[in-house]
Write an enzyme that holds these catalytic residues in place. Structure first.
Site, PDB file in Angstrom:
ATOM      1  N   ARG A 168     -36.581  10.861  53.089  1.00  0.00           N
ATOM      2  CA  ARG A 168     -37.604  11.908  52.923  1.00  0.00           C
ATOM      3  C   ARG A 168     -38.285  11.776  51.550  1.00  0.00           C
ATOM      4  O   ARG A 168     -38.551  12.769  50.867  1.00  0.00           O
ATOM      5  CB  ARG A 168     -36.994  13.308  53.027  1.00  0.00           C
ATOM      6  CG  ARG A 168     -36.491  13.672  54.379  1.00  0.00           C
ATOM      7  CD  ARG A 168     -37.634  13.744  55.400  1.00  0.00           C
ATOM      8  NE  ARG A 168     -37.198  14.438  56.587  1.00  0.00           N
ATOM      9  CZ  ARG A 168     -36.496  13.881  57.565  1.00  0.00           C
ATOM     10  NH1 ARG A 168     -36.174  12.603  57.508  1.00  0.00           N
ATOM     11  NH2 ARG A 168     -36.143  14.600  58.606  1.00  0.00           N
ATOM     12  N   SER A 242     -37.374  21.587  58.724  1.00  0.00           N
ATOM     13  CA  SER A 242     -36.273  21.685  57.761  1.00  0.00           C
ATOM     14  C   SER A 242     -36.824  22.151  56.419  1.00  0.00           C
ATOM     15  O   SER A 242     -37.749  21.536  55.894  1.00  0.00           O
ATOM     16  CB  SER A 242     -35.616  20.322  57.560  1.00  0.00           C
ATOM     17  OG  SER A 242     -35.080  19.834  58.756  1.00  0.00           O
ATOM     18  N   GLU A 337     -37.218  20.479  50.898  1.00  0.00           N
ATOM     19  CA  GLU A 337     -37.920  19.331  51.451  1.00  0.00           C
ATOM     20  C   GLU A 337     -39.409  19.681  51.462  1.00  0.00           C
ATOM     21  O   GLU A 337     -40.276  18.817  51.443  1.00  0.00           O
ATOM     22  CB  GLU A 337     -37.409  19.108  52.879  1.00  0.00           C
ATOM     23  CG  GLU A 337     -37.823  17.816  53.490  1.00  0.00           C
ATOM     24  CD  GLU A 337     -38.017  17.920  54.977  1.00  0.00           C
ATOM     25  OE1 GLU A 337     -38.989  18.565  55.404  1.00  0.00           O
ATOM     26  OE2 GLU A 337     -37.199  17.352  55.706  1.00  0.00           O
TER      27      GLU A 337
HETATM   28  N1  EPU Z   1     -25.578  22.350  62.222  1.00  0.00           N
HETATM   29  C1  EPU Z   1     -24.955  23.534  61.919  1.00  0.00           C
HETATM   30  N2  EPU Z   1     -25.666  24.697  62.045  1.00  0.00           N
HETATM   31  C2  EPU Z   1     -26.958  24.717  62.470  1.00  0.00           C
HETATM   32  C3  EPU Z   1     -27.597  23.519  62.806  1.00  0.00           C
HETATM   33  C4  EPU Z   1     -26.892  22.323  62.670  1.00  0.00           C
HETATM   34  O1  EPU Z   1     -23.797  23.553  61.537  1.00  0.00           O
HETATM   35  O2  EPU Z   1     -27.517  25.812  62.529  1.00  0.00           O
HETATM   36  C5  EPU Z   1     -24.871  21.073  62.069  1.00  0.00           C
HETATM   37  C6  EPU Z   1     -24.828  20.334  63.388  1.00  0.00           C
HETATM   38  O3  EPU Z   1     -23.655  20.644  64.074  1.00  0.00           O
HETATM   39  C7  EPU Z   1     -24.828  18.898  62.975  1.00  0.00           C
HETATM   40  C8  EPU Z   1     -25.547  18.885  61.656  1.00  0.00           C
HETATM   41  O4  EPU Z   1     -25.597  20.230  61.194  1.00  0.00           O
HETATM   42  O5  EPU Z   1     -23.518  18.449  62.721  1.00  0.00           O
HETATM   43  C9  EPU Z   1     -26.920  18.237  61.709  1.00  0.00           C
HETATM   44  O6  EPU Z   1     -27.810  18.978  62.511  1.00  0.00           O
HETATM   45  P1  EPU Z   1     -29.057  18.297  63.258  1.00  0.00           P
HETATM   46  O7  EPU Z   1     -28.636  17.124  64.057  1.00  0.00           O
HETATM   47  O8  EPU Z   1     -29.807  19.390  63.914  1.00  0.00           O
HETATM   48  O9  EPU Z   1     -29.947  17.654  62.117  1.00  0.00           O
HETATM   49  P2  EPU Z   1     -30.323  18.114  60.629  1.00  0.00           P
HETATM   50  O10 EPU Z   1     -29.583  17.241  59.683  1.00  0.00           O
HETATM   51  O11 EPU Z   1     -30.209  19.569  60.445  1.00  0.00           O
HETATM   52  C10 EPU Z   1     -32.269  16.350  60.440  1.00  0.00           C
HETATM   53  C11 EPU Z   1     -33.662  16.391  59.903  1.00  0.00           C
HETATM   54  C12 EPU Z   1     -34.627  16.954  60.947  1.00  0.00           C
HETATM   55  C13 EPU Z   1     -34.550  16.067  62.179  1.00  0.00           C
HETATM   56  C14 EPU Z   1     -33.105  16.059  62.686  1.00  0.00           C
HETATM   57  C15 EPU Z   1     -32.919  15.126  63.856  1.00  0.00           C
HETATM   58  C16 EPU Z   1     -33.495  16.625  57.480  1.00  0.00           C
HETATM   59  C17 EPU Z   1     -33.620  17.538  56.321  1.00  0.00           C
HETATM   60  N3  EPU Z   1     -33.704  17.172  58.677  1.00  0.00           N
HETATM   61  O12 EPU Z   1     -31.875  17.703  60.630  1.00  0.00           O
HETATM   62  O13 EPU Z   1     -35.941  16.871  60.436  1.00  0.00           O
HETATM   63  O14 EPU Z   1     -35.411  16.538  63.199  1.00  0.00           O
HETATM   64  O15 EPU Z   1     -32.222  15.600  61.626  1.00  0.00           O
HETATM   65  O16 EPU Z   1     -33.010  13.808  63.427  1.00  0.00           O
HETATM   66  O17 EPU Z   1     -33.226  15.441  57.299  1.00  0.00           O
HETATM   67  C18 EPU Z   1     -37.666  18.046  59.280  1.00  0.00           C
HETATM   68  O18 EPU Z   1     -37.554  17.178  58.421  1.00  0.00           O
HETATM   69  O19 EPU Z   1     -38.508  18.987  59.191  1.00  0.00           O
HETATM   70  C19 EPU Z   1     -36.770  17.989  60.424  1.00  0.00           C
HETATM   71  C20 EPU Z   1     -36.771  18.922  61.372  1.00  0.00           C
END
Ligand code: EPU
Length: 342
Positions: A168, A242, A337
């Site tokens: 990012r 995010s 972000e």
């Molecule tokens: N989780 C929680 N609580 C929640 C949501 C998620 O505990 O409310 C845990 C999930 O269980 C999982 C982990 O957090 O173990 C990761 O969650 P998720 O796969 O939804 O991905 P993320 O790391 O929260 C990132 C990107 C997103 C992208 C997704 C899918 C960043 C900051 N965010 O989210 O990007 O869509 O992966 O690849 O890297 C964005 O940048 O605006 C964005 C939405």
């Protein structure tokens, strides 16, 4: 090469940022060509005025009215730069909508960006933060970009190396922040796509749908379904995806956290460890909380939402309270972000 543009004063930005913040810009101007942008930047009336560049407005939070010139990038166009048996290189105007480009490419059978379906925002903003989702990052298909230098009005080209992409991150968020305006992006897509189903949530979704050998269209559809199931649609509830980056911490710090919280999820990140900010925020009890019109989304703790009339300041206050509580509980600092503009 002067080109006309029209300036609006005291312009309400609420339709131009997906968080739906009703901040006002002292001056506002949409540019549809490189020449118009160059003329605007050279205009003597704005030489001492701060300016802020906007694409789709999906990664920005205005904390207060902006006492300067907001430039809205509206350069359009998708054209083929070159093609051979394997690849196709596209020139895309910075003001094109990212998701429309993905749909267009998927429709044509060109692979490489299908995992990045439904990411809000414009094409010109994509390289700034090296957008990524479901196992793919923009840099994997990126060839080069063109950008106008704010100070000189000169058009310059940046190849992949010069953009210094990271998680990012790019040079445009660091050394060159605010110094260049991206006007066009060149992407190289594959005509015989190799799909990437490495991301767990995506492979689970495909399995659930009974799809064994997914096409890029299947991938795009699956990503859209996942995103729609847990990320709010900015057309319905204001948000910027995010809000924070996933923090990257040392192995030592992670081991210590894991001894207290054995369930903590993690991903390797070079010699460090990336921890999902969503999990940290969720553990602190923020998910689904609402304060006036500012809140934390009920399906994804990393998404801060505007239920209607929240001010930028209210959203920012909530974000800061989240940062403090995560820091106190886990000793981990969360970095936005989203671009915070004050
Ligand atoms: N989780 C929680 N609580 C929640 C949501 C998620 O505990 O409310 C845990 C999930 O269980 C999982 C982990 O957090 O173990 C990761 O969650 P998720 O796969 O939804 O991905 P993320 O790391 O929260 C990132 C990107 C997103 C992208 C997704 C899918 C960043 C900051 N965010 O989210 O990007 O869509 O992966 O690849 O890297 C964005 O940048 O605006 C964005 C939405």
């Amino acid at each position: 090469m002067s080109q006309s543009f029209s300036i609006q004063e005291n312009f309400n930005l609420s339709d131009y940022n997906t968080m739906g913040i009703a901040a006002k810009a002292r001056y506002f101007c949409s540019v549809q060509s490189i020449e118009a942008l160059q003329s605007l930047l050279a205009d003597s009336r704005f030489q001492d005025t701060p300016n802020f560049m906007m694409g789709g407005g999906s990664n920005v939070l205005f904390i207060r009215d902006y006492d300067g010139l907001v430039i809205h990038m509206d350069i359009k166009g998708i054209s083929i730069d070159q093609e051979d048996g394997e690849d196709i290189t596209l020139n895309v105007g910075a003001g094109e909508n990212w998701h429309n480009l993905v749909l267009h490419s998927v429709e044509k059978g060109w692979g490489g960006i299908e995992n990045l379906s439904l990411i809000p925002g414009s094409v010109g903003a994509a390289p700034i933060q090296n957008i990524g989702a479901y196992g793919v990052e923009l840099e994997e298909v990126f060839e080069s970009l063109e950008a106008v230098e704010v100070k000189t009005g000169e058009l310059k080209s940046f190849n992949k190396e010069e953009c210094r992409f990271g998680y990012r991150d790019s040079i445009f968020k660091n050394e060159l922040k605010g110094l260049f305006v991206i006007t066009g992006v060149k992407l190289k897509l594959q005509k015989s796509p190799k799909v990437n189903t490495s991301y767990r949530a995506l492979s689970d979704k495909l399995e659930e749908k009974g799809i064994r050998n997914p096409s890029i269209k299947d991938i795009s559809k699956a990503v859209i379904e996942i995103r729609q199931s847990k990320l709010p649609d900015p057309a319905e509830i204001g948000n910027t995806g995010s809000f924070f980056k996933n923090p990257v911490i040392s192995k030592e710090q992670f081991d210590e956290l894991q001894s207290t919280y054995p369930d903590i999820p993690s991903y390797p990140a070079g010699d460090k460890i990336k921890v999902p900010a969503a999990w940290l925020i969720d553990q602190c009890g923020w998910k689904g909380k609402r304060f006036g019109d500012a809140g934390v989304h009920k399906m994804q703790a990393l998404v801060i939402v505007n239920y209607g009339n929240a001010t930028g300041e209210e959203i920012w206050n909530l974000a800061q309270r989240i940062q403090v509580s995560v820091k106190e509980r886990f000793g981990v600092s969360l970095t936005p972000e989203v671009n915070i503009v004050s």
